[in-house]
Write an enzyme that holds these catalytic residues in place. Structure first.
Site, PDB file in Angstrom:
ATOM      1  N   CYS A 201      43.616  31.203  47.811  1.00  0.00           N
ATOM      2  CA  CYS A 201      42.986  31.365  46.487  1.00  0.00           C
ATOM      3  C   CYS A 201      43.994  31.121  45.369  1.00  0.00           C
ATOM      4  O   CYS A 201      43.670  30.500  44.360  1.00  0.00           O
ATOM      5  CB  CYS A 201      42.442  32.784  46.295  1.00  0.00           C
ATOM      6  SG  CYS A 201      41.656  33.486  47.729  1.00  0.00           S
ATOM      7  N   ASP A 202      45.196  31.636  45.507  1.00  0.00           N
ATOM      8  CA  ASP A 202      46.108  31.716  44.362  1.00  0.00           C
ATOM      9  C   ASP A 202      47.369  30.850  44.464  1.00  0.00           C
ATOM     10  O   ASP A 202      48.117  30.749  43.490  1.00  0.00           O
ATOM     11  CB  ASP A 202      46.533  33.186  44.155  1.00  0.00           C
ATOM     12  CG  ASP A 202      45.326  34.068  43.838  1.00  0.00           C
ATOM     13  OD1 ASP A 202      44.391  33.560  43.183  1.00  0.00           O
ATOM     14  OD2 ASP A 202      45.308  35.234  44.247  1.00  0.00           O
TER      15      ASP A 202
ATOM     16  N   CYS B  92      45.909  36.540  48.798  1.00  0.00           N
ATOM     17  CA  CYS B  92      45.207  35.347  49.275  1.00  0.00           C
ATOM     18  C   CYS B  92      45.914  34.079  48.806  1.00  0.00           C
ATOM     19  O   CYS B  92      45.745  33.653  47.656  1.00  0.00           O
ATOM     20  CB  CYS B  92      43.755  35.355  48.805  1.00  0.00           C
ATOM     21  SG  CYS B  92      42.838  33.914  49.369  1.00  0.00           S
TER      22      CYS B  92
END
Ligand code: NDP
Length: 324
Positions: A141-142, A138
């Site tokens: 997200c990261d 992701c």
């Protein structure tokens, strides 16, 4: 053959942000929800590290901790959270039936499906080893953790293209690894990739191994499948964007789904094609797939379930047990 049978008012299947949010709303509306968590209580977020983009956590939070918070919040209002996996369903009559762990039948006046999706992985041992330590599925997200660094992303669909352009805004260089000599992504998305100067496209390229220092990713070993030449590419982040699989196999034959298994809900609604069965979160969302969007649709599902049950209470008794 199932032995035990139990009836519940509102059944929630799945325990990610969608399921827990549905549970919070359903419990507060006095629907006495019973949740079956599935094999991974807390869902995909329990397999990530820091979550920095969920509103309400100014310092960020670890994925597993956030899911613990959501569970406690759902339980505070009376949700009964049970560990268990739904192995089959029968939506042919009212109340709806599900079988838990192949040995218990639960009937429910309404069912909220929040079974989520699972990221597809390449299947390399080193990919597992460094998952959360440089390997991620992701970018949204990261990606932030790789600011100013060199990263690679594997995949050639719309997700890979979109995530590569997202990463390009944060990272120094983004290497996109395409296994064939062309993208699968839409022309518009390809255009964005091709016109982003710090994205380097590697066609006909496969990932053979993720290399690291035992703690973090330091490089990847790639193969040019045309020339047969292997080389090392120094990167600190490795993103996998080769698709997701919605966890909806048990609903095949009952619920409308697209060709990849995403449940189809009515526009602006979580209603499925079966009355009283609602779907939320990643099981029905192949576009956004964020914790906060899953939570949003979980809320919608609970509100719709509540309205559905309220309307049924005013129906004549005979209609309640009818075949639908
Ligand atoms: P897709 O299934 O569309 O693409 C997966 C990609 O991964 C393909 O290019 C495939 O390669 C590649 N791949 C699969 N396995 C491997 C492997 N083992 N090694 C290397 N590469 C591999 O998944 P997406 O997640 O990209 O998209 C899913 C759906 O969601 C699509 O319908 C897409 O259009 C949609 N979507 C739409 C968006 C939007 O509109 N903004 C954003 C994101 C997704 P190959 O091409 O060779 O098969």
């Amino acid at each position: 053959m199932s032995q035990e049978t139990e009836h519940v008012h509102c059944l929630i299947i799945g325990s990610g942000p969608a399921g827990y949010t549905a549970a919070i709303y359903a419990a507060r509306a006095d629907l006495k929800p019973v949740m079956y968590t599935g094999i991974i209580p807390g869902g995909q977020l329990t397999q990530t590290t820091d979550v920095d983009n969920f509103p309400g956590y100014p310092e960020g939070i670890m994925g597993p901790e956030m899911m613990e918070d959501l569970r406690k919040q759902a339980e505070r209002f009376g949700t009964e959270v049970r560990f268990g996996y739904i192995t089959s369903v029968d939506f042919s009559s009212m109340p709806r039936k599900v079988v838990v762990d192949e040995n218990k039948t639960v009937t429910a006046d309404t069912v909220i499906i929040a079974t989520g999706a699972s990221a597809k992985w390449l299947g390399l041992e080193s990919e597992q080893k460094y998952n959360g330590f440089g390997v991620s599925a992701c970018a949204v997200c990261d990606g932030f953790f790789f600011k100013g660094q060199d990263v690679a992303i594997v995949g050639a669909g719309d997700t890979a293209a979109e995530e590569a352009t997202y990463l390009a805004k944060l990272c120094k260089t983004v290497h996109i690894l395409v296994r064939r000599d062309e993208f699968r992504a839409s022309k518009a998305m390809q255009h964005r990739v091709l016109n982003t100067p710090n994205i380097v496209i590697h066609y006909n390229t496969e990932t053979k191994e993720i290399l690291g220092d035992g703690r973090n990713v330091t490089a990847i070993r790639i193969l040019d499948n045309k020339s047969g030449i292997e080389s090392e590419l120094p990167v600190t982040g490795f993103f996998v964007a080769i698709g997701h699989k919605p966890n909806t196999d048990i609903f095949k034959g009952w619920l409308d789904m697209d060709e990849t298994g995403y449940l189809i809900t009515q526009p602006d609604s979580t209603k499925t094609n079966i009355e009283g069965v609602f779907a939320c979160g990643d099981a029905q969302d192949k576009i956004f797939r964020q914790a906060v969007t899953a939570a949003g649709t979980g809320c919608m599902a609970a509100l719709e379930a509540e309205r559905y049950l309220a309307a049924r209470e005013h129906e004549p008794e005979v209609a309640k047990d009818s075949v639908v």
